[in-house]
Design a protein around this motif. Sequence first.
Motif, short mmCIF file in Angstrom:
data_model
loop_
_atom_site.label_atom_id
_atom_site.label_comp_id
_atom_site.label_asym_id
_atom_site.label_seq_id
_atom_site.Cartn_x
_atom_site.Cartn_y
_atom_site.Cartn_z
N LEU A 1 -4.11 5.25 -6.92
CA LEU A 1 -5.10 5.51 -5.86
C LEU A 1 -6.40 4.76 -6.11
CD1 LEU A 1 -4.77 9.32 -5.05
CD2 LEU A 1 -3.85 7.36 -3.82
N ILE A 2 -6.80 4.67 -7.37
CA ILE A 2 -8.02 3.92 -7.70
C ILE A 2 -7.82 2.45 -7.37
CG2 ILE A 2 -9.51 3.20 -9.61
CD1 ILE A 2 -8.84 5.97 -10.89
N SER B 1 -8.34 -2.02 -0.96
CA SER B 1 -8.50 -1.72 0.47
C SER B 1 -9.72 -2.42 1.07
CB SER B 1 -8.61 -0.22 0.70
OG SER B 1 -7.38 0.40 0.47
N VAL B 2 -10.74 -2.63 0.27
CA VAL B 2 -11.92 -3.34 0.75
C VAL B 2 -11.54 -4.76 1.14
CG1 VAL B 2 -14.21 -4.20 0.12
CG2 VAL B 2 -13.47 -1.92 -0.63
N MET C 1 -5.69 1.23 -5.24
CA MET C 1 -5.57 1.12 -3.79
C MET C 1 -6.93 1.13 -3.11
SD MET C 1 -2.95 3.29 -1.54
CE MET C 1 -3.78 4.19 -0.28
N SER C 2 -7.83 1.96 -3.59
CA SER C 2 -9.16 2.02 -2.98
C SER C 2 -9.94 0.72 -3.21
CB SER C 2 -9.94 3.21 -3.51
OG SER C 2 -10.21 3.06 -4.89
N ILE C 3 -9.72 0.07 -4.35
CA ILE C 3 -10.42 -1.18 -4.63
C ILE C 3 -9.88 -2.30 -3.74
CG2 ILE C 3 -10.78 -2.96 -6.39
CD1 ILE C 3 -10.82 -0.63 -8.44
N CYS D 1 -9.36 -4.74 4.30
CA CYS D 1 -10.15 -4.53 5.53
C CYS D 1 -10.88 -5.80 5.94
CB CYS D 1 -11.13 -3.39 5.33
SG CYS D 1 -10.34 -1.77 5.28
N MET E 1 0.83 -1.21 0.00
CA MET E 1 0.00 0.00 0.00
C MET E 1 0.86 1.26 0.00
SD MET E 1 -3.09 -1.02 -0.20
CE MET E 1 -4.26 0.13 0.48
#
Length: 80
Positions: free
Chosen positions: A49-50, A56-57, A52-54, A60, A18
Amino acid sequence: MEGDAYIQYKAMVICTGMNLLLLMFELLACDKLESQRPEVLWILVFIPLIFMSIISVGICVWAVKHERTFEVILINLPCH
């Protein structure tokens, strides 16, 4: 303890990945702002960033499953 050490190792690899994506975004953004090259589109700068946001789900969900905390530390690097 070996199972916990393996989970800690995976968490370290995930955090490193990340942080590398954040570094890639910062380098691309600094390059785009400094050079003003028209062939580099802003959408290409924001792809890390796009992505990373995908992911990240999933990270988590993995963190909750393994009772780990997950935090992303943002470091602002100046573009000089």
